[in-house]
Design an enzyme around this catalytic site. Structure first.
Site, PDB file in Angstrom:
ATOM      1  CD  GLU A 287      -1.491   2.402   1.882  1.00 58.38           C
ATOM      2  OE1 GLU A 287      -2.189   3.427   1.753  1.00 58.38           O
ATOM      3  OE2 GLU A 287      -0.395   2.419   2.501  1.00 58.38           O
TER       4      GLU A 287
ATOM      5  CG  ASP B 283      -4.633   2.924   5.933  1.00 57.77           C
ATOM      6  OD1 ASP B 283      -3.814   3.087   6.866  1.00 57.77           O
ATOM      7  OD2 ASP B 283      -4.283   2.772   4.755  1.00 57.77           O
TER       8      ASP B 283
END
Length: 362
Positions: A217, A240
């Site tokens: 990511e 997140d």
């Protein structure tokens, strides 16, 4: 769900082991193995892909597929250049912060094992000149205690070796979790806890649940881009971290106002499907889960974007954990927020109906 603490001793042991284990972008497999071992009792099967994303699946034969997702990688450095006198210059692997590097200890990962080093920095006595030099990518360097390039290479260090910080997990003032790489191994932890709770509470979902721990990511949502094409989900709830904007030197007019201890953060953004977001807000309100709101311009900057715009469009939403000091070695989150993110994902899953399209045109 009961009001008692969601996390237990086994959970916290796993969290500490998982956070302390290095998992730099491109080298996540060791951490993924720890994660899969913990998740194993709570899922029916696993899939993994070429670059190391890992997915635990509940009801793998179901046609309708729901993803809950975090990412497993942490920022790091690459060895980029070794000088004749044995010093090492680096480049970023993800969004590594040059400002915090001076005087940090480092681990260089080699085929022979970990080689210890330090980011050197000139003493304050030598810097008091007309203009004091600031840390930047061109002037930070690692010292292994070697005096020649040959000595460095003899240790097994070469261009391309990855460099991480050794800073380990600790708890501050009873309920603040501190570590490097909370962004975002805490996400993998939280989705694993959702799976555990579904199992322990004997909840039977009418759809397939794909507990997804993506890689890469930090270099552009790459793992999520790959794994969403493998899974082809109907729905994705991504978790997140986001910024606690109440600490010094952050402009709330730009970053918005979110704070650790005040609950999960629900994002408004083009990639966030409005009907799915409202289902999540309803889950929070119906279960007295505190939450905060955040707006993102254009993109969320998280794996939500990768899922949302894949496979012709996947109904996606983002539940964030507020965090202080992102991309430092002292990232800090509040235990209550961790528990409430877990709770909110859990309760949201229980509200999703099989074959729900989330269409605006019903």
């Amino acid at each position: 769900m009961s009001e008692k603490s969601i996390l237990n001793a086994k959970s916290l042991d796993f969290l500490e082991q998982y956070l302390n284990n290095p998992s730099p972008t491109g080298y996540e497999a060791g951490g993924q193995k720890i994660w899969m071992e913990y998740l194993k009792p709570y899922v029916d099967t696993f899939i993994t892909d070429t670059y190391g994303s890992a997915v635990g699946i509940i009801n793998p034969d179901a046609k309708y597929k729901v993803v809950i997702e975090g990412h497993s990688d942490e920022i790091s450095w690459y060895v980029n250049y070794i000088t004749d006198n044995g010093l090492i210059y680096v480049i970023r692997n993800g969004g590594s912060d040059h400002m915090i590097a001076p005087s940090k200890r480092v681990n260089i990962h080699t085929k022979k094992g970990i080689v210890k080093g330090v980011f050197g920095w000139p003493a304050i006595h030598t810097r008091l000149r007309d203009k004091e030099e600031q840390p930047k990518i061109e002037n930070i360097f690692i010292d292994l205690g070697c005096s020649t390039k040959e000595e460095v290479e003899k240790l097994g260090v070469h261009v391309g070796c990855v460099v991480t910080y050794p800073d380990d997990f600790m708890v501050l003032n009873e309920n603040k979790f501190v570590c490097r790489a909370i962004d975002n191994r805490i996400g993998g932890f939280m989705i694993a806890e959702v799976a555990r709770l579904l199992h322990e509470n004997k909840k039977k979902l009418p759809f397939g649940l794909y507990i997804t721990n993506s890689v890469q990511e930090e270099v552009g949502l790459r793992g999520a881009e790959m794994i969403t094409n493998t899974i082809r989900p109907n729905v994705a709830i991504v978790t997140d971290v986001c910024h606690d904007s109440t600490t010094p030197m952050i402009d709330k007019r730009i970053e918005g106002e979110t704070q650790i201890g005040k609950g999960p953060v629900i994002t408004y953004a083009p990639a966030v499907q409005n009907n799915l977001r409202e289902l999540i807000i309803d889950a929070a309100e119906n279960n007295s889960i505190p939450f905060q709101r955040l707006a993102s311009s254009r993109v969320t900057g998280t794996d939500t974007d990768a899922f949302a715009y894949s496979n012709g469009g996947v109904a996606s939403a983002l539940i964030s954990l507020p965090l202080r000091y992102m991309h430092t070695t002292v990232e800090m989150v509040h235990r209550d927020d961790v528990e409430n993110v877990i709770k909110l994902i859990y309760e949201s899953l229980l509200k999703i109906e099989n074959e729900e399209t989330f269409s605006y045109f019903k």
